[in-house]
Design a protein around this motif. Structure first.
Motif, PDB file in Angstrom:
ATOM      1  N   ALA A  26      22.505   8.046   5.152  1.00  0.00           N
ATOM      2  CA  ALA A  26      20.992   7.090   5.477  1.00  0.00           C
ATOM      3  C   ALA A  26      20.918   6.436   3.272  1.00  0.00           C
ATOM      4  O   ALA A  26      20.350   5.117   3.916  1.00  0.00           O
ATOM      5  CB  ALA A  26      20.204   7.950   5.313  1.00  0.00           C
ATOM      6  N   ARG A  27      21.405   6.450   2.702  1.00  0.00           N
ATOM      7  CA  ARG A  27      20.865   5.322   1.515  1.00  0.00           C
ATOM      8  C   ARG A  27      22.253   4.594   1.844  1.00  0.00           C
ATOM      9  O   ARG A  27      21.505   3.750   1.334  1.00  0.00           O
ATOM     10  CB  ARG A  27      21.514   6.581   0.398  1.00  0.00           C
ATOM     11  N   ILE A  55      22.791   6.532  16.831  1.00  0.00           N
ATOM     12  CA  ILE A  55      21.418   5.468  15.964  1.00  0.00           C
ATOM     13  C   ILE A  55      20.051   5.165  16.754  1.00  0.00           C
ATOM     14  O   ILE A  55      19.594   5.031  16.840  1.00  0.00           O
ATOM     15  CB  ILE A  55      21.485   4.945  14.849  1.00  0.00           C
ATOM     16  N   ILE A  56      20.657   4.219  17.276  1.00  0.00           N
ATOM     17  CA  ILE A  56      19.717   3.667  18.432  1.00  0.00           C
ATOM     18  C   ILE A  56      19.340   4.070  19.290  1.00  0.00           C
ATOM     19  O   ILE A  56      18.527   4.299  19.465  1.00  0.00           O
ATOM     20  CB  ILE A  56      21.004   2.228  18.785  1.00  0.00           C
ATOM     21  N   LEU A  57      20.040   4.783  19.630  1.00  0.00           N
ATOM     22  CA  LEU A  57      19.559   5.858  20.882  1.00  0.00           C
ATOM     23  C   LEU A  57      18.806   6.875  20.899  1.00  0.00           C
ATOM     24  O   LEU A  57      17.656   6.436  21.451  1.00  0.00           O
ATOM     25  CB  LEU A  57      21.106   6.289  21.332  1.00  0.00           C
ATOM     26  N   ASP A  58      19.266   7.313  19.830  1.00  0.00           N
ATOM     27  CA  ASP A  58      18.071   7.854  19.388  1.00  0.00           C
ATOM     28  C   ASP A  58      16.991   7.769  18.772  1.00  0.00           C
ATOM     29  O   ASP A  58      16.407   8.816  18.789  1.00  0.00           O
ATOM     30  CB  ASP A  58      19.297   9.209  18.298  1.00  0.00           C
ATOM     31  N   LEU A  59      16.684   7.282  17.865  1.00  0.00           N
ATOM     32  CA  LEU A  59      15.597   6.517  17.482  1.00  0.00           C
ATOM     33  C   LEU A  59      14.481   4.894  17.941  1.00  0.00           C
ATOM     34  O   LEU A  59      14.014   5.016  16.888  1.00  0.00           O
ATOM     35  CB  LEU A  59      16.168   6.315  15.896  1.00  0.00           C
ATOM     36  N   THR A 100       9.124  11.574  -2.640  1.00  0.00           N
ATOM     37  CA  THR A 100      10.062  11.586  -2.186  1.00  0.00           C
ATOM     38  C   THR A 100      10.701  13.172  -1.238  1.00  0.00           C
ATOM     39  O   THR A 100       8.754  12.730  -0.426  1.00  0.00           O
ATOM     40  CB  THR A 100      10.704  12.123  -3.725  1.00  0.00           C
ATOM     41  N   PHE A 101      11.867  13.333  -1.374  1.00  0.00           N
ATOM     42  CA  PHE A 101      12.018  13.776   0.224  1.00  0.00           C
ATOM     43  C   PHE A 101      12.902  15.078  -0.926  1.00  0.00           C
ATOM     44  O   PHE A 101      14.881  14.289  -1.523  1.00  0.00           O
ATOM     45  CB  PHE A 101      13.346  13.265   0.816  1.00  0.00           C
ATOM     46  N   LEU A 102      13.147  16.167  -0.644  1.00  0.00           N
ATOM     47  CA  LEU A 102      14.095  17.255  -1.151  1.00  0.00           C
ATOM     48  C   LEU A 102      15.224  17.656  -0.241  1.00  0.00           C
ATOM     49  O   LEU A 102      14.343  18.383   1.170  1.00  0.00           O
ATOM     50  CB  LEU A 102      13.480  18.275  -1.490  1.00  0.00           C
ATOM     51  N   LEU A 130      18.205  10.841   8.956  1.00  0.00           N
ATOM     52  CA  LEU A 130      19.180  11.842   9.025  1.00  0.00           C
ATOM     53  C   LEU A 130      18.817  12.928  10.050  1.00  0.00           C
ATOM     54  O   LEU A 130      19.653  13.353  10.461  1.00  0.00           O
ATOM     55  CB  LEU A 130      17.765  12.663   7.784  1.00  0.00           C
ATOM     56  N   SER A 131      17.910  13.295  10.835  1.00  0.00           N
ATOM     57  CA  SER A 131      18.055  13.427  11.969  1.00  0.00           C
ATOM     58  C   SER A 131      19.129  13.248  13.537  1.00  0.00           C
ATOM     59  O   SER A 131      18.947  13.725  14.403  1.00  0.00           O
ATOM     60  CB  SER A 131      15.968  12.521  13.194  1.00  0.00           C
TER      61      SER A 131
END
Length: 193
Positions: free
Chosen positions: A85-86, A123-127, A48-50, A75-76
């Motif tokens: 994200a979901r 998203i691509i640049l950051d991750l 899980t993630f809260l 999420l970052s």
């Protein structure tokens, strides 16, 4: 804060489940990918993630740790919230998302509902760099499928050892003794690090 929940599956819908854990029912939001992987048994365990916000505490659940880690990475990224994200994890399998990010495939990321060109590029640049590291680690752990090895590695990281050097030592120990317990792997690794 809550790493996993294990209990009786009380309700099951494509977007959420309720797990009864000693009389407390936890409402957990899930992706379609996790929904497709849910076991038929009534007792399940979800990683899980809260997410804590001013107006809500929301619990997200995943059958696979790798999917949870990808969710956290998404999420970052600025402009990507939990629902986006979901949606990404519901639209495309986590491995496909990882490959799209790693290869800089803006088209695939942008094909997901709610993701525009700018968000896909961000998203691509950051991750990209982070995903390349995680993807390599996932390939190793999937081919080994040794959870004791993974747990030992995590413990050594917590103890302050660099993952790459710890990984080499742990891999060697796991090859020599495939049935070694987590404790055995950690003890032998500490002697060699």
């Amino acid at each position: 804060m809550i790493a996993h929940i294990q209990g009786k599956l009380v309700e099951k819908m494509p977007t959420e489940v309720v797990i009864d854990c000693h009389g407390v029912g936890y409402q957990i939001h899930i992706s379609l990918h996790t929904f497709s992987l849910l076991p038929d048994s009534e007792h399940i365990k979800l990683f899980t993630f809260l997410q804590v916000k001013e107006d809500a505490h929301t619990l997200f659940g995943f059958v696979e740790k790798a999917e949870r880690e990808l969710f956290k990475l998404l999420l970052s990224v600025s402009g990507v919230g939990a629902s986006t994200a979901r949606t990404m994890l519901s639209s495309i399998a986590p491995q496909q998302i990882i490959q799209a990010i790693a290869s800089g495939d803006v088209g695939t990321v942008q094909s997901i509902k709610g993701i525009g060109a700018k968000t896909a590029q961000r998203i691509i640049l950051d991750l990209k760099d982070k995903v390349l590291k995680i993807y390599n680690l996932e390939e190793v752990s999937v081919s080994q499928s040794n959870t004791n090895k993974d747990e030992a590695l995590s413990a050594l990281e917590v103890l302050g050892f660099v993952r790459k050097s710890a990984e080499k030592v742990v891999d060697k120990i796991a090859k020599e003794n495939p049935d070694a317990s987590v404790e055995t792997i950690i003890k032998q690794a500490l002697k060699n690090l």
